[in-house]
Design a protein around this motif. Structure first.
Motif, short mmCIF file in Angstrom:
data_model
loop_
_atom_site.label_atom_id
_atom_site.label_comp_id
_atom_site.label_asym_id
_atom_site.label_seq_id
_atom_site.Cartn_x
_atom_site.Cartn_y
_atom_site.Cartn_z
N LEU A 98 0.86 -1.18 0.00
CA LEU A 98 0.00 0.00 0.00
C LEU A 98 0.90 1.23 0.00
O LEU A 98 1.70 1.41 0.92
N TYR B 121 -2.37 10.84 1.32
CA TYR B 121 -3.66 11.37 1.77
C TYR B 121 -3.55 12.85 2.12
O TYR B 121 -2.48 13.36 2.41
N VAL C 37 -7.42 2.65 -2.71
CA VAL C 37 -8.14 2.23 -1.50
C VAL C 37 -8.32 3.45 -0.60
O VAL C 37 -7.38 3.98 -0.05
N THR C 38 -9.53 3.91 -0.49
CA THR C 38 -9.78 5.15 0.24
C THR C 38 -10.08 4.90 1.71
O THR C 38 -9.94 5.80 2.52
N GLY C 39 -10.48 3.67 2.03
CA GLY C 39 -10.87 3.40 3.40
C GLY C 39 -11.95 4.36 3.87
O GLY C 39 -11.92 4.83 5.00
N ASN D 154 -8.32 10.20 1.20
CA ASN D 154 -7.34 9.11 1.20
C ASN D 154 -7.14 8.65 -0.24
O ASN D 154 -8.07 8.16 -0.87
C1 LIG Z 1 -6.27 4.93 3.62
O1 LIG Z 1 -6.95 3.74 3.28
C2 LIG Z 1 -6.20 2.57 3.51
C3 LIG Z 1 -7.01 1.39 3.01
O2 LIG Z 1 -8.24 1.28 3.64
C4 LIG Z 1 -5.88 2.44 4.98
O3 LIG Z 1 -5.11 1.27 5.20
C5 LIG Z 1 -5.10 3.67 5.43
O4 LIG Z 1 -4.85 3.59 6.81
C6 LIG Z 1 -5.89 4.92 5.10
N1 LIG Z 1 -5.08 6.07 5.43
C7 LIG Z 1 -5.50 7.01 6.29
C8 LIG Z 1 -4.54 8.12 6.57
O5 LIG Z 1 -6.59 6.96 6.81
#
Ligand SMILES: *[C@@H]1O[C@H](CO)[C@@H](O)[C@H](O)[C@H]1NC(C)=O
Ligand SMILES: *[C@@H]1O[C@H](CO)[C@@H](O)[C@H](O)[C@H]1NC(C)=O
Length: 239
Positions: free
Chosen positions: A30, A34, A74-76, A81
């Motif tokens: 990954l 962000y 992957v935006t979570g 993100n």
């Molecule tokens: C962004 O999304 C990824 C995948 O879901 C996650 O692992 C990561 O922690 C997220 N980054 C932030 C800064 O929230």
């Protein structure tokens, strides 16, 4: 209106873990990117990779080229993100990546750790017996890595040619089996119901990761004879 636009801008956060990431060939990684404010979604953004031969940044596309079907945003659930997930990593994925929004960017260096097959310099000598089974060991020095291209096991024929062993066919049918013991980097070969003809030179071959050579000796009749002679001796001693 301009003020509102400015407030909607995304400034990319610098990675707290530094901008250098290591990953294993065959695995996934990954690449974090962000906005400092995760609720802000930038109007546009791009992920690009440095092409070192042409010295240009090239846009990464999930639809074509090297990253086809291997990249995913992957935006979570956070609009801000912009992280990129790359799977089925190959050696060529190593290098510099840039995540850019208007007025802000971050650069990440990805280093790939690949598989190097254990090489014994000289062929590893293994002796086994007819009717039994034997494990020909072959594995990456780091068991979590996998060779990018595993060319399989080969057997040296009487004409000194390396012939591929495919477990599903001909003389190899059912008796030759790849056993990885749950480690992706374990490419060992199990041969069962050994015959004397199985003796010879074997090579576990992997393009780019090296190879492991093994000389297998299958002992058969002589062993039975010595065992027979031994029992004869015992018989003569006891009678
Ligand atoms: C962004 O999304 C990824 C995948 O879901 C996650 O692992 C990561 O922690 C997220 N980054 C932030 C800064 O929230
Ligand atoms: C590879 O797998 C075989 C079969 O499970 C196992 O016996 C062997 O110890 C493994 N080799 C390594 C290096 O883990």
């Amino acid at each position: 209106p301009y003020l509102a636009d400015v407030s909607a801008d995304c400034t990319l956060a610098k990675n707290e873990h530094g901008s250098s990431i290591k990953a294993r060939a065959g695995g996934s990684v990954l690449l974090p990117c962000y906005c400092t404010d995760l609720h802000k979604k930038p109007e546009t953004f791009t992920w690009q990779k440095l092409n070192t031969t042409r010295n240009t940044w090239e846009v990464i596309s999930p639809e074509s080229g090297q990253y086809r079907d291997r990249v995913q945003l992957v935006t979570g659930h956070s609009p801000g993100n912009l992280s990129l997930l790359i799977s089925h990593l190959i050696k060529e994925d190593g290098g510099h990546y840039i995540c850019a929004v208007k007025g802000s960017h971050i650069i990440i260096k990805l280093t790939l750790q690949g598989c190097t097959l254990v090489n014994h310099e000289r062929p590893l000598r293994i002796t086994a017996h007819t009717g039994g089974s034997v494990l020909l060991p072959c594995y990456c020095t780091d068991l979590h890595t996998t060779p990018e291209i595993f060319s399989g096991w080969k057997y040296k024929t009487v004409t000194n040619m390396w012939e591929e062993i495919s477990s599903g066919s001909g003389q190899y049918r059912d008796r030759f089996q790849l056993v990885n013991g749950h480690s992706p980097g374990n490419l060992s070969l199990l041969i069962s119901h050994l015959t004397e003809e199985d003796g010879g030179d074997y090579r576990c071959d992997s393009k780019g990761s090296g190879y492991t050579d093994i000389r297998l000796t299958v002992e058969g009749k002589t062993l039975f004879i010595s065992a027979f002679l031994r029992s004869m001796c015992l018989d003569s001693l006891t009678s």
